[in-house]
Design an enzyme around this catalytic site. Structure first.
Site, PDB file in Angstrom:
ATOM      1  N   TYR A  10       0.826  -1.213   0.000  1.00 54.94           N
ATOM      2  CA  TYR A  10       0.000   0.000   0.000  1.00 54.94           C
ATOM      3  C   TYR A  10       0.855   1.257   0.000  1.00 54.94           C
ATOM      4  CZ  TYR A  10      -4.493  -2.149   0.228  1.00 54.94           C
ATOM      5  OH  TYR A  10      -5.603  -2.833  -0.123  1.00 54.94           O
ATOM      6  N   CYS A 272     -12.218  22.999  39.473  1.00 57.53           N
ATOM      7  CA  CYS A 272     -13.183  22.627  38.428  1.00 57.53           C
ATOM      8  C   CYS A 272     -12.932  21.265  37.791  1.00 57.53           C
ATOM      9  CB  CYS A 272     -13.206  23.694  37.337  1.00 57.53           C
ATOM     10  SG  CYS A 272     -13.876  25.239  37.933  1.00 57.53           S
TER      11      CYS A 272
HETATM   12  N1  LIG Z   1      -1.248   0.793   4.998  1.00 62.17           N
HETATM   13  C1  LIG Z   1      -1.316   1.997   5.541  1.00 62.17           C
HETATM   14  O1  LIG Z   1      -2.326   2.695   5.488  1.00 62.17           O
HETATM   15  C2  LIG Z   1      -0.098   2.572   6.212  1.00 62.17           C
HETATM   16  C3  LIG Z   1      -0.042   3.948   6.476  1.00 62.17           C
HETATM   17  C4  LIG Z   1       1.101   4.467   7.054  1.00 62.17           C
HETATM   18  C5  LIG Z   1       2.156   3.630   7.367  1.00 62.17           C
HETATM   19  N2  LIG Z   1       2.074   2.301   7.151  1.00 62.17           N
HETATM   20  C6  LIG Z   1       3.241   1.456   7.468  1.00 62.17           C
HETATM   21  O2  LIG Z   1       3.981   1.257   6.275  1.00 62.17           O
HETATM   22  C7  LIG Z   1       4.589  -0.029   6.296  1.00 62.17           C
HETATM   23  C8  LIG Z   1       4.152  -0.805   5.060  1.00 62.17           C
HETATM   24  O3  LIG Z   1       2.746  -0.991   5.106  1.00 62.17           O
HETATM   25  P1  LIG Z   1       1.945  -1.552   3.872  1.00 62.17           P
HETATM   26  O4  LIG Z   1       0.509  -1.447   4.243  1.00 62.17           O
HETATM   27  O5  LIG Z   1       2.428  -0.880   2.639  1.00 62.17           O
HETATM   28  O6  LIG Z   1       2.419  -3.090   3.890  1.00 62.17           O
HETATM   29  P2  LIG Z   1       2.140  -4.191   2.787  1.00 62.17           P
HETATM   30  O7  LIG Z   1       2.121  -5.502   3.488  1.00 62.17           O
HETATM   31  O8  LIG Z   1       0.992  -3.806   1.919  1.00 62.17           O
HETATM   32  O9  LIG Z   1       3.440  -4.121   1.862  1.00 62.17           O
HETATM   33  C9  LIG Z   1       4.695  -4.539   2.270  1.00 62.17           C
HETATM   34  C10 LIG Z   1       5.476  -5.025   1.032  1.00 62.17           C
HETATM   35  O10 LIG Z   1       6.822  -5.306   1.417  1.00 62.17           O
HETATM   36  C11 LIG Z   1       7.237  -6.408   0.619  1.00 62.17           C
HETATM   37  N3  LIG Z   1       8.456  -7.001   1.203  1.00 62.17           N
HETATM   38  C12 LIG Z   1       8.576  -7.803   2.260  1.00 62.17           C
HETATM   39  N4  LIG Z   1       9.872  -8.140   2.436  1.00 62.17           N
HETATM   40  C13 LIG Z   1      10.582  -7.527   1.465  1.00 62.17           C
HETATM   41  C14 LIG Z   1      11.955  -7.494   1.104  1.00 62.17           C
HETATM   42  N5  LIG Z   1      12.884  -8.151   1.807  1.00 62.17           N
HETATM   43  N6  LIG Z   1      12.303  -6.730   0.062  1.00 62.17           N
HETATM   44  C15 LIG Z   1      11.396  -6.062  -0.651  1.00 62.17           C
HETATM   45  N7  LIG Z   1      10.069  -6.060  -0.373  1.00 62.17           N
HETATM   46  C16 LIG Z   1       9.673  -6.791   0.670  1.00 62.17           C
HETATM   47  C17 LIG Z   1       6.026  -7.329   0.603  1.00 62.17           C
HETATM   48  O11 LIG Z   1       6.102  -8.279  -0.430  1.00 62.17           O
HETATM   49  C18 LIG Z   1       4.910  -6.304   0.409  1.00 62.17           C
HETATM   50  O12 LIG Z   1       4.665  -6.079  -0.962  1.00 62.17           O
HETATM   51  C19 LIG Z   1       4.151  -0.678   7.603  1.00 62.17           C
HETATM   52  O13 LIG Z   1       5.144  -0.437   8.572  1.00 62.17           O
HETATM   53  C20 LIG Z   1       2.892   0.068   7.975  1.00 62.17           C
HETATM   54  O14 LIG Z   1       2.639   0.031   9.353  1.00 62.17           O
HETATM   55  C21 LIG Z   1       0.966   1.751   6.554  1.00 62.17           C
END
Ligand SMILES: NC(=O)c1ccc[n+]([C@@H]2O[C@H](COP(=O)([O-])OP(=O)(O)OC[C@H]3O[C@@H](n4cnc5c(N)ncnc54)[C@H](O)[C@@H]3O)[C@@H](O)[C@H]2O)c1
Length: 463
Positions: A10, A272
């Site tokens: 995402y 208060c």
């Molecule tokens: N989803 C949200 O709304 C949101 C908002 C703000 C912050 N975050 C934070 O952002 C981070 C990512 O969230 P997300 O929702 O995008 O996660 P997600 O699970 O959708 O995506 C993570 C991606 O990382 C990839 N990945 C895993 N290991 C890897 C590696 N060794 N090399 C390359 N890619 C690898 C996975 O295949 C996956 O595509 C998290 O820490 C989350 O808490 C998420």
């Protein structure tokens, strides 16, 4: 700018497409072959409003591609964002294994990457949500796997993401602020360049402050939701329109939706807040409405008073001078003053107490004010004096309980005391004696050389 993004979920997919829209060249990296293929076809890996168009545009302009080859991505870019998942364990602990794995891979790829003209080989930015201390640990992993030196060959920036799923593209271009935690001015300059197309305020701060922000934000958002729901549940029982109540609540931008009352410090008190809080809690109770969050507020406040007592006791000295007894500066109102409870507790433990408060004249106290204090500290007149110098001279520990201007010179005048500050009387402290803050640690910014750019007007908790 040439940017690689590790993790095309995402946040990574939205980040890649939006950075390309800002004009940067982006290479996505993922362990998932399908996601890599989608990006290379100009398609998003997720469903979000506006993302398909952005991916197609970036692809058509040749600004966005993806690979599974870490080395290729690191060598072709100046900055790598880490945006892999950080899932929770059943117990709520954060699993940082994906972050550490990526750090190790980036480090290995960096070992033979040539340095740029400033001598820096690469900047790594942690965009995933991680706990304070992760930046340091990622730095250690990269240093180990690359054989390079942090601060010289590479650096790690903390750049948390504030977008929400569903409106993520809009949020990306309109964030509440852009936050960068770094200890390197060169990295700050690079990030100002990366985000120069985004209008939000750019805040550069300490790495650990940046790491802490996402958790404070999201916990507060959860608290807002739960508080609104508890108010709603009480209102429903009383046949009051909760939405009208909260709508008006939100219109008060001075005290309700404002920075007011948000400065870590001492417990609340006065005639208060404690009374009205209890009344709402009891009203809910009388109507069999459970309000665990509202109930916990008073408990947390009592805990803060106990923290103050423990902090004073932990100094290991018996002669304690209390500077300010009323519940805030500029009044002689002692009713529900939290420091009165602290004094009562210290007296019970045999501490030698001297109290200075220019507004409190024991012989002039009347009414409920007098009744309150006499029930708590019957021999108050033996402890209170209007001689500030005498209290400071004769005490080993000085406890500052409000922000009266006359206390501002204290550190300079008494250089070898132990000072316990309950209200953040000073923004910075350079003190030969011992200084302890109630809810903050070392604030000697001169010593650490780090200064946050966020305004730090720490005011007293007043109401
Ligand atoms: N989803 C949200 O709304 C949101 C908002 C703000 C912050 N975050 C934070 O952002 C981070 C990512 O969230 P997300 O929702 O995008 O996660 P997600 O699970 O959708 O995506 C993570 C991606 O990382 C990839 N990945 C895993 N290991 C890897 C590696 N060794 N090399 C390359 N890619 C690898 C996975 O295949 C996956 O595509 C998290 O820490 C989350 O808490 C998420």
């Amino acid at each position: 700018m040439k940017i690689s993004i590790f993790g095309l979920g995402y946040v990574g997919c939205v980040g890649a497409a939006c950075l390309a829209k800002l004009g940067h060249t982006v290479i996505g990296v993922d362990v998932n072959q399908k996601k890599v293929r989608l990006i290379n076809e100009g398609k998003p890996t997720i469903i979000e409003e506006g993302i398909a168009e952005l991916c197609a545009e970036a692809h058509a302009k040749g600004l966005m591609s993806a690979t599974m080859d870490v080395r290729e991505a690191v060598h072709a870019t100046d900055v790598s964002f880490i945006v892999v998942g950080t899932p929770s364990s059943k117990e709520g602990h954060l699993n940082l294994n994906y972050i550490y794995k990526v750090a190790e891979q980036i480090g290995a790829a960096l070992s033979d990457k040539p340095a740029n003209k400033d001598g820096l080989r690469h900047i790594i930015a942690i965009r995933s949500t991680v706990l304070p201390g992760t930046n340091e640990k990622v730095g250690e992993i990269i240093a180990q796997s690359s054989g390079l030196v942090r601060g010289k060959d590479f650096t790690i920036v903390s750049n948390p993401e504030f977008l929400r799923e569903g409106t993520s593209v809009k949020d990306y271009f309109n964030p509440p602020l852009t936050l960068v935690g770094t200890d390197m001015p060169e990295a700050e300059a690079v990030f100002r360049e990366i985000y120069k197309g985004i209008e939000a305020e750019f805040i550069c701060t300490d790495i650990r402050v940046a790491e802490m922000m996402k958790y404070v934000n999201n916990t507060y958002h959860a608290l807002k939701i739960v508080f609104g729901n508890e108010v709603g549940n009480i209102c429903k029982e009383l046949n009051i329109d909760s939405h009208k109540v909260m709508e008006i609540f939100c219109k008060d931008k001075q005290l309700n939706i404002s920075p007011y009352y948000f400065k870590p410090g001492f417990a609340y008190g006065g005639s208060c807040l404690p009374k009205d809080m209890k009344a709402l809690k009891t009203l809910a109770h009388d109507h069999y409405v459970e309000v665990p969050v509202i109930e916990a507020i008073g408990e947390s406040n009592e805990l803060q008073k106990r923290h103050a007592v423990q902090l004073i006791m932990a100094q290991g000295q018996r002669k304690v001078g209390i500077l300010g007894l009323s519940f805030k500066s500029g009044t002689d109102d002692l009713r529900c003053s939290p420091i009165v409870d602290v004094v009562e507790s210290l007296l019970g433990k045999g501490f030698e107490i001297r109290i200075y408060d220019k507004n409190v004249k024991v012989s002039e106290l009347t009414g409920t004010n007098k009744d309150f204090i006499m029930a708590k500290i019957p021999h108050l007149q033996h402890f209170v004096t209007d001689d500030l110098e005498a209290v400071c001279r004769e005490s080993d520990v000085l406890v500052v309980t409000n922000k009266e201007k006359e206390f501002a010179e204290l550190l300079a005048r008494y250089p070898n005391k132990t000072v316990v500050d309950l209200v953040r009387q000073w923004k910075e402290v350079d003190y030969e004696g011992h200084y302890e803050g109630l809810s903050w640690g070392d604030i000697n910014t001169n010593r650490t050389g780090q200064e946050t750019t966020i305004a730090q007007d720490f005011r007293q908790t007043e109401f």
